[in-house]
Design a protein around this motif. Structure first.
Motif, PDB file in Angstrom:
ATOM      1  N   VAL A 162       5.913  35.869  -6.180  1.00 38.53           N
ATOM      2  CA  VAL A 162       5.816  37.128  -6.893  1.00 38.53           C
ATOM      3  C   VAL A 162       4.826  37.926  -6.218  1.00 38.53           C
ATOM      4  N   VAL A 163       3.499  37.270  -5.917  1.00 35.11           N
ATOM      5  CA  VAL A 163       2.323  38.130  -5.441  1.00 35.11           C
ATOM      6  C   VAL A 163       2.875  38.680  -4.001  1.00 35.11           C
ATOM      7  N   VAL A 164       3.590  37.646  -3.086  1.00 27.84           N
ATOM      8  CA  VAL A 164       3.818  38.276  -1.954  1.00 27.84           C
ATOM      9  C   VAL A 164       4.907  39.497  -1.958  1.00 27.84           C
ATOM     10  N   ALA A 165       5.654  39.230  -2.888  1.00 23.03           N
ATOM     11  CA  ALA A 165       6.743  40.462  -3.123  1.00 23.03           C
ATOM     12  C   ALA A 165       6.211  41.818  -3.437  1.00 23.03           C
ATOM     13  N   GLU A 166       5.315  41.591  -4.422  1.00 20.71           N
ATOM     14  CA  GLU A 166       4.774  42.717  -5.008  1.00 20.71           C
ATOM     15  C   GLU A 166       3.824  43.374  -3.883  1.00 20.71           C
ATOM     16  N   SER A 167       3.322  42.522  -3.105  1.00 19.82           N
ATOM     17  CA  SER A 167       2.068  43.068  -2.273  1.00 19.82           C
ATOM     18  C   SER A 167       2.756  43.884  -1.094  1.00 19.82           C
ATOM     19  N   THR A 168       4.065  43.300  -0.629  1.00 22.89           N
ATOM     20  CA  THR A 168       4.909  44.000   0.481  1.00 22.89           C
ATOM     21  C   THR A 168       5.216  44.856  -0.174  1.00 22.89           C
ATOM     22  N   GLY A 169       5.774  45.185  -1.235  1.00 21.22           N
ATOM     23  CA  GLY A 169       6.436  46.566  -1.751  1.00 21.22           C
ATOM     24  C   GLY A 169       5.120  47.430  -2.048  1.00 21.22           C
ATOM     25  N   ILE A 170       4.113  47.181  -2.338  1.00 19.48           N
ATOM     26  CA  ILE A 170       2.778  48.196  -2.358  1.00 19.48           C
ATOM     27  C   ILE A 170       2.250  48.340  -0.903  1.00 19.48           C
ATOM     28  N   GLN A 171       2.455  47.448  -0.092  1.00 19.24           N
ATOM     29  CA  GLN A 171       2.125  47.864   1.341  1.00 19.24           C
ATOM     30  C   GLN A 171       3.139  48.957   1.728  1.00 19.24           C
ATOM     31  N   ASP A 172       4.284  48.636   1.663  1.00 15.72           N
ATOM     32  CA  ASP A 172       5.308  49.686   2.056  1.00 15.72           C
ATOM     33  C   ASP A 172       5.278  51.010   1.529  1.00 15.72           C
ATOM     34  N   ARG A 173       4.774  51.016   0.263  1.00 17.28           N
ATOM     35  CA  ARG A 173       4.607  52.536  -0.337  1.00 17.28           C
ATOM     36  C   ARG A 173       3.237  53.114   0.320  1.00 17.28           C
ATOM     37  N   ILE A 174       2.225  52.250   0.634  1.00 17.19           N
ATOM     38  CA  ILE A 174       1.032  52.786   1.282  1.00 17.19           C
ATOM     39  C   ILE A 174       1.302  53.227   2.392  1.00 17.19           C
ATOM     40  N   ASP A 175       2.092  52.662   3.337  1.00 19.75           N
ATOM     41  CA  ASP A 175       2.485  53.077   4.723  1.00 19.75           C
ATOM     42  C   ASP A 175       3.557  54.382   4.743  1.00 19.75           C
ATOM     43  N   LEU A 176       4.201  54.309   3.936  1.00 19.55           N
ATOM     44  CA  LEU A 176       4.931  55.737   3.784  1.00 19.55           C
ATOM     45  C   LEU A 176       4.191  56.923   3.429  1.00 19.55           C
ATOM     46  N   ARG A 177       3.221  56.840   2.582  1.00 20.90           N
ATOM     47  CA  ARG A 177       2.286  57.660   2.020  1.00 20.90           C
ATOM     48  C   ARG A 177       1.382  58.223   3.440  1.00 20.90           C
ATOM     49  N   ALA A 178       0.783  57.041   4.049  1.00 20.28           N
ATOM     50  CA  ALA A 178      -0.157  57.299   4.873  1.00 20.28           C
ATOM     51  C   ALA A 178       0.774  57.833   6.331  1.00 20.28           C
ATOM     52  N   ALA A 179       1.811  57.672   6.435  1.00 16.84           N
ATOM     53  CA  ALA A 179       2.826  58.516   7.543  1.00 16.84           C
ATOM     54  C   ALA A 179       2.871  59.797   7.234  1.00 16.84           C
ATOM     55  N   ALA A 180       3.273  60.190   5.871  1.00 17.39           N
ATOM     56  CA  ALA A 180       3.307  61.578   5.395  1.00 17.39           C
ATOM     57  C   ALA A 180       1.938  62.247   5.652  1.00 17.39           C
ATOM     58  N   LEU A 181       0.873  61.639   5.358  1.00 22.06           N
ATOM     59  CA  LEU A 181      -0.424  62.273   5.264  1.00 22.06           C
ATOM     60  C   LEU A 181      -0.630  62.719   6.911  1.00 22.06           C
TER      61      LEU A 181
END
Length: 86
Positions: free
Chosen positions: A37-56
């Motif tokens: 569960v921790v691995v799955a949640e952290s990859t989801g959070i990391q994906d969202r952070i990467d998308l926001r960083a790309a937009a910025l």
């Protein structure tokens, strides 16, 4: 007396069976389940952070391009035989 001992033994056996069934049903969460569960949640959070960083990054690139154009407009050409002082 023997009848009381038999009932007590039967009660203890029933309690042991109930406790075993309860333990099997509610034994908790395993380490592997928590890790998954921790691995799955952290990859989801990391994906969202990467998308926001790309937009910025894209927004920053647009701002830099606008600033470069403004600086180009503000930079006047020097009259003949003059050099820019650094």
């Amino acid at each position: 007396m023997k009848k009381a001992v038999k009932r007590l033994v039967a009660l203890v056996v029933l309690l042991a069976i109930f406790a075993a069934l309860w333990f099997i049903r509610f034994r908790g969460v395993t380490h592997e389940q928590i890790y998954d569960v921790v691995v799955a949640e952290s990859t989801g959070i990391q994906d969202r952070i990467d998308l926001r960083a790309a937009a910025l990054d894209q927004k920053l690139d647009r701002i830099e391009a606008k600033l470069d154009r403004l600086l180009g407009l503000a930079d006047r050409p020097l009259p003949d035989n003059l050099q820019k002082v650094d």
